[in-house]
Design an enzyme around this catalytic site. Sequence first.
Site, PDB file in Angstrom:
ATOM      1  N   PHE A 135      31.433  36.592  38.292  1.00 27.77           N
ATOM      2  CA  PHE A 135      31.618  36.353  39.726  1.00 27.77           C
ATOM      3  C   PHE A 135      32.144  37.631  40.342  1.00 27.77           C
ATOM      4  O   PHE A 135      33.225  38.114  39.985  1.00 27.77           O
ATOM      5  CB  PHE A 135      32.594  35.208  39.991  1.00 27.77           C
ATOM      6  CG  PHE A 135      32.757  34.928  41.466  1.00 27.77           C
ATOM      7  CD1 PHE A 135      31.878  34.078  42.121  1.00 27.77           C
ATOM      8  CD2 PHE A 135      33.774  35.530  42.200  1.00 27.77           C
ATOM      9  CE1 PHE A 135      32.004  33.840  43.486  1.00 27.77           C
ATOM     10  CE2 PHE A 135      33.913  35.289  43.560  1.00 27.77           C
ATOM     11  CZ  PHE A 135      33.018  34.444  44.200  1.00 27.77           C
ATOM     12  N   ASP A 219      35.561  45.261  37.534  1.00 27.43           N
ATOM     13  CA  ASP A 219      36.013  44.418  38.644  1.00 27.43           C
ATOM     14  C   ASP A 219      37.406  43.902  38.312  1.00 27.43           C
ATOM     15  O   ASP A 219      37.572  42.998  37.483  1.00 27.43           O
ATOM     16  CB  ASP A 219      35.022  43.266  38.833  1.00 27.43           C
ATOM     17  CG  ASP A 219      35.391  42.344  39.988  1.00 27.43           C
ATOM     18  OD1 ASP A 219      36.581  42.282  40.356  1.00 27.43           O
ATOM     19  OD2 ASP A 219      34.487  41.665  40.504  1.00 27.43           O
ATOM     20  N   LYS A 248      42.768  41.050  46.359  1.00 22.63           N
ATOM     21  CA  LYS A 248      43.711  39.977  46.044  1.00 22.63           C
ATOM     22  C   LYS A 248      45.156  40.461  45.996  1.00 22.63           C
ATOM     23  O   LYS A 248      45.792  40.687  47.012  1.00 22.63           O
ATOM     24  CB  LYS A 248      43.293  39.267  44.757  1.00 22.63           C
ATOM     25  CG  LYS A 248      42.026  38.408  44.919  1.00 22.63           C
ATOM     26  CD  LYS A 248      41.776  37.564  43.693  1.00 22.63           C
ATOM     27  CE  LYS A 248      40.518  36.715  43.824  1.00 22.63           C
ATOM     28  NZ  LYS A 248      40.670  35.596  44.772  1.00 22.63           N
TER      29      LYS A 248
END
Length: 405
Positions: A135, A219, A248
Amino acid sequence: MTVWQEEAARDLVLNAGDRLALLTRGEGSYLWDGDGKRHLDFLAGIAVTSLGHAHPVFVEAISKQAAILSHVSNYFATPPQLELAARLKRLAGAGIDGRVFFSNSGAEANEAAFKLARLHGGAERPRILALDSAFHGRTMGSLALTAKKAYRAPFEPMPGGVEHIPATIEALEAALDDRVAAVFVEPIQGEAGVVELPEGYLAAARALTLKHGALLIVDEIQTGAGRTGAWFGFNHEGITPDAITLAKGIGGGFPIGALVTFGAASALLTPGSHGSTFGGNPLGTAVANAVLAEIENAGLVENAATRGAQLRTLIEGLDSELVDAVRGRGLLIGVALTAPVAGDVVAAAQERGLIINAANPSTVRIAPALNIGDAEIEEFQTLFSAALADVQTSIAASETGKVPA
């Protein structure tokens, strides 16, 4: 249906479905809903609120910078922007040749990384490899990197050239050749259920990409900023990637993302090749500086490692037939269940005042603030145990045809 639920159904798009609660304020690791009920937050906005809610460092940084300067275009530099770029380079070990591109989210950081791969590959390297169950976001470029068919199908055709392979060293060896521009990996696949890569995978990926001249892009959107008990997930294998993407937790709740490049990859993005109106604005970069400084100064990377081990031991020791295994590192934890009832466990937990998340039908995801201590962990144990017991009772009742008391 309450008034706020009617308003949400009327005014919000339906992409997130029905909202679970109306949350009105937060403090530390606690949130309060519109009815005044207190919830222990062990999700942290999905690994975002690194310092918890309304932390004095976060509040002061926003207030102070908002009174000075909140936005200018990227035709100009600002002190917070330069400070954060240098800080991220230092923390990531990017060295003097490293560079930083700022965005507003993780998906945008991965869009920039997608462009980086294309610039490196050109016509001679049209292939980009990503992993099954990956993802990387929901914008079109990041969605092309994301493997979940249900997310992709309504929007196909995707941007071309991306191939998904199993997360094994053998599959990477077989797929990687001199026509591959880049390999995208998550150190831990959070949305897949907090699934770690096989031991030695990142080291093998680094060696293979160097051999074939491809970029290794990591990532770190969910795993960065100390979440796994190291500053970044790639640190656990001691490698140096060509680029990492961040978001985040680096902003502690303020929207900000970044692409950090290493070595020769830093020369790929040239004037006019990419941009972002709000990326790197002085307000966002000032907040991220303050959040990362607090993580560093308060020893919260170390706390994530210590408290994560404490939580895993606690969960593994629970007397529950529903707990099968515990995955993850630091304070990114996946509780694998013996039945596909993660949604039921999450609902039961929320009813008791605990916020967690179902990463998939058989996995509960736990990602609290990095500064949790014994008091929060003790309360989590009580609430999570009770939620598991509630679901187990419901399962037993359904099997016998009895309605639980």
